[in-house]
Design a protein around this motif. Sequence first.
Motif, short mmCIF file in Angstrom:
data_model
loop_
_atom_site.label_atom_id
_atom_site.label_comp_id
_atom_site.label_asym_id
_atom_site.label_seq_id
_atom_site.Cartn_x
_atom_site.Cartn_y
_atom_site.Cartn_z
N ARG A 81 33.16 92.82 -42.12
CA ARG A 81 33.06 92.52 -43.43
C ARG A 81 32.29 91.20 -43.63
O ARG A 81 31.56 90.81 -44.71
N GLU A 82 32.19 90.27 -42.75
CA GLU A 82 31.30 89.06 -42.57
C GLU A 82 29.91 89.72 -42.59
O GLU A 82 28.95 89.11 -43.32
N ILE A 83 29.64 90.28 -41.62
CA ILE A 83 28.29 90.93 -41.59
C ILE A 83 27.70 91.69 -42.75
O ILE A 83 26.76 91.32 -43.19
N ALA A 84 28.42 92.45 -43.37
CA ALA A 84 28.19 93.37 -44.61
C ALA A 84 28.10 92.23 -45.50
O ALA A 84 27.06 92.26 -46.63
N ALA A 85 28.62 91.23 -45.84
CA ALA A 85 28.39 90.25 -46.88
C ALA A 85 27.14 89.48 -46.60
O ALA A 85 26.67 89.15 -47.80
N LEU A 86 26.97 89.15 -45.49
CA LEU A 86 25.74 88.54 -45.18
C LEU A 86 24.61 89.35 -45.44
O LEU A 86 23.53 88.83 -45.85
N ARG A 87 24.68 90.42 -45.04
CA ARG A 87 23.60 91.51 -45.32
C ARG A 87 23.26 91.45 -46.78
O ARG A 87 22.21 91.64 -47.15
N LEU A 88 24.32 91.78 -47.65
CA LEU A 88 24.25 91.96 -49.03
C LEU A 88 23.50 90.73 -49.59
O LEU A 88 22.67 90.67 -50.51
N LEU A 89 23.83 89.61 -49.31
CA LEU A 89 23.30 88.15 -49.86
C LEU A 89 21.78 88.05 -49.52
O LEU A 89 21.13 87.86 -50.22
N LEU A 90 21.51 88.39 -48.31
CA LEU A 90 19.90 88.34 -47.85
C LEU A 90 19.35 89.25 -48.57
O LEU A 90 18.11 89.13 -48.99
N GLU A 91 19.75 90.74 -48.60
CA GLU A 91 19.04 91.70 -49.01
C GLU A 91 18.85 91.80 -50.65
O GLU A 91 17.72 92.13 -51.03
N THR A 92 19.76 91.10 -51.06
CA THR A 92 19.62 91.31 -52.77
C THR A 92 18.52 90.21 -53.09
O THR A 92 17.89 90.30 -53.91
N HIS A 93 18.72 89.02 -52.31
CA HIS A 93 17.53 87.91 -52.60
C HIS A 93 16.40 88.38 -52.29
O HIS A 93 15.32 88.26 -53.08
N ALA A 94 16.01 89.10 -51.28
CA ALA A 94 14.82 89.49 -50.64
C ALA A 94 14.43 90.63 -51.60
O ALA A 94 13.08 90.73 -52.00
N LEU A 95 15.33 91.44 -52.04
CA LEU A 95 14.83 92.55 -53.22
C LEU A 95 14.36 92.13 -54.47
O LEU A 95 13.40 92.37 -54.89
N GLU A 96 14.89 90.91 -54.75
CA GLU A 96 14.45 90.61 -55.98
C GLU A 96 12.90 89.94 -55.95
O GLU A 96 12.32 90.24 -56.85
N GLN A 97 12.73 89.02 -55.03
CA GLN A 97 11.41 88.80 -54.51
C GLN A 97 10.37 89.95 -54.28
O GLN A 97 9.33 89.95 -54.78
N SER A 98 10.89 90.89 -53.64
CA SER A 98 9.89 91.92 -53.34
C SER A 98 9.73 92.91 -54.59
O SER A 98 8.49 93.25 -54.92
#
Length: 222
Positions: A81-98
Amino acid sequence: MLPNTTVETVAESSYRRIRADIIFGRLAPAQKLKLESLKETYGTSVSTLREILNRLSSEGLVLAEGQRGFEVSPISAVDLREIAALRLLLETHALEQSFQRGDVEWEARLVSAHYKLSRMERVMATGDTSQAEDWKRYDWEFHQALISACGSKLLMDTHSVVFDKYLRYQMVALSYRGEIAAKEHQKLLDAALRRDQEMAKTVLTVHIQDGVEHALARNSLL
């Protein structure tokens, strides 16, 4: 004595092999990593293996136990759950920029990555899991393509490390959600091509959270 460049190449190759074997479950969670055995399997010296395992320990894939040696990091529901939460945080931020920076070359990479993934998803849907590693590699490539125009190599590299930890849980549970996941990937592609950030973030959140619950349901060790 071999030139330093050759030594580094052998060490790096062994590092990649051991890391992949952990991520894809060939080295099981909590498995003891005996140096003499690893030496035979990977054709690498004990001193090089120590360096590799310490490196993997810094990534959270191996536990260094002092005088007791090394073992593959165990798994747990809390960790997933911790890994998934961190992945979501990083990926949504990077997705916005992309989405803001992406050009036609980015769109082409994304469409190509999705094509390969969707082909492999159709194979998995038949119940044939013999190409599960290819399926997850194409899954990784698609999600990396989504964020590949974010403009930050550090962000992408960090996301890649976290994604690999998430992937390890999926491989241990062999967690494939079938048509539901395939449709989510299609929605992510469509949202990306429309630059619809909010839709993409909504789909991604469901995609990751449901992936966690599916893995937990399939593996009694979690």
